[in-house]
Motif scaffolding. Structure first.
Motif, PDB file in Angstrom:
ATOM      1  N   VAL A   9      35.163  39.026  41.723  1.00  0.00           N
ATOM      2  CA  VAL A   9      36.438  39.227  42.288  1.00  0.00           C
ATOM      3  C   VAL A   9      36.181  38.824  43.786  1.00  0.00           C
ATOM      4  CG1 VAL A   9      37.487  41.150  40.935  1.00  0.00           C
ATOM      5  CG2 VAL A   9      36.054  41.701  42.852  1.00  0.00           C
ATOM      6  N   ASN A  11      39.238  39.444  46.145  1.00  0.00           N
ATOM      7  CA  ASN A  11      40.559  39.985  46.938  1.00  0.00           C
ATOM      8  C   ASN A  11      40.820  41.216  46.342  1.00  0.00           C
ATOM      9  OD1 ASN A  11      42.443  39.113  45.431  1.00  0.00           O
ATOM     10  ND2 ASN A  11      41.927  37.178  46.132  1.00  0.00           N
ATOM     11  N   ARG A  12      41.652  42.024  47.200  1.00  0.00           N
ATOM     12  CA  ARG A  12      42.080  43.001  46.524  1.00  0.00           C
ATOM     13  C   ARG A  12      43.083  42.880  45.247  1.00  0.00           C
ATOM     14  NH1 ARG A  12      44.256  46.648  52.021  1.00  0.00           N
ATOM     15  NH2 ARG A  12      42.351  46.902  52.750  1.00  0.00           N
ATOM     16  N   ASN A  13      43.866  41.801  45.095  1.00  0.00           N
ATOM     17  CA  ASN A  13      44.581  41.737  44.251  1.00  0.00           C
ATOM     18  C   ASN A  13      43.910  41.322  42.810  1.00  0.00           C
ATOM     19  OD1 ASN A  13      47.009  41.863  45.497  1.00  0.00           O
ATOM     20  ND2 ASN A  13      47.169  39.439  45.852  1.00  0.00           N
ATOM     21  N   GLN A  14      42.846  40.912  43.120  1.00  0.00           N
ATOM     22  CA  GLN A  14      41.616  40.398  41.765  1.00  0.00           C
ATOM     23  C   GLN A  14      41.276  41.858  41.419  1.00  0.00           C
ATOM     24  OE1 GLN A  14      39.310  37.552  43.209  1.00  0.00           O
ATOM     25  NE2 GLN A  14      40.801  35.825  42.475  1.00  0.00           N
ATOM     26  N   LYS A  16      42.895  44.885  41.668  1.00  0.00           N
ATOM     27  CA  LYS A  16      43.577  45.458  40.813  1.00  0.00           C
ATOM     28  C   LYS A  16      43.866  44.826  39.506  1.00  0.00           C
ATOM     29  CE  LYS A  16      46.268  47.034  45.048  1.00  0.00           C
ATOM     30  NZ  LYS A  16      47.540  46.790  45.813  1.00  0.00           N
ATOM     31  N   GLU A  17      43.972  43.499  39.393  1.00  0.00           N
ATOM     32  CA  GLU A  17      43.987  42.900  38.031  1.00  0.00           C
ATOM     33  C   GLU A  17      42.809  43.169  37.164  1.00  0.00           C
ATOM     34  OE1 GLU A  17      45.440  40.702  35.059  1.00  0.00           O
ATOM     35  OE2 GLU A  17      46.435  41.499  36.794  1.00  0.00           O
ATOM     36  N   THR A  20      43.339  46.798  35.866  1.00  0.00           N
ATOM     37  CA  THR A  20      44.393  46.694  35.020  1.00  0.00           C
ATOM     38  C   THR A  20      43.929  46.420  33.684  1.00  0.00           C
ATOM     39  OG1 THR A  20      45.912  46.694  36.736  1.00  0.00           O
ATOM     40  CG2 THR A  20      46.695  45.920  34.676  1.00  0.00           C
TER      41      THR A  20
END
Length: 106
Positions: A9, A11-14, A16-17, A20
């Protein structure tokens, strides 16, 4: 019972993904805890984060192992299903062993 997942990863979006997708794995939605830790390097600065997800201290154990291996842009999630027996301090050894296994076999 434990399961361990590792990902790359940046960043933060990665993050979270990754979490999930990990929680969508077969039977993971029935797990009791999804403890995780991450280290991200950005322009020479290392950012760290962790979550116990109700398994007090587990996120810190995972983060410590990632730090010892000096890994960055790495997230590790240790998933646990409660089996009816309280593991007390032994749970830390299980979390540590799972984390070391996935880091060594990456």
């Amino acid at each position: 019972m434990y399961s361990v997942s590792i990902g790359y990863v940046e960043n933060r979006n990665q993050i979270k993904e990754f979490l999930t997708q990990t929680k969508k794995l077969k039977n993971h939605n029935k797990a009791t805890h999804h403890s995780w830790a991450v280290r991200i390097s950005n322009s020479g600065v290392v950012y760290e984060s962790k979550s116990d997800d109700g398994e007090t201290g587990a996120g810190n154990v995972i983060l410590r192992m990632i730090q010892k291996k000096n890994m960055t842009n790495t997230i590790v999630c240790v998933t646990r299903w409660f089996g009816g027996i309280k593991l007390e301090a032994d749970r830390f050894k299980h979390v540590q062993d799972a984390t070391l296994y996935v880091l060594d076999h990456k």
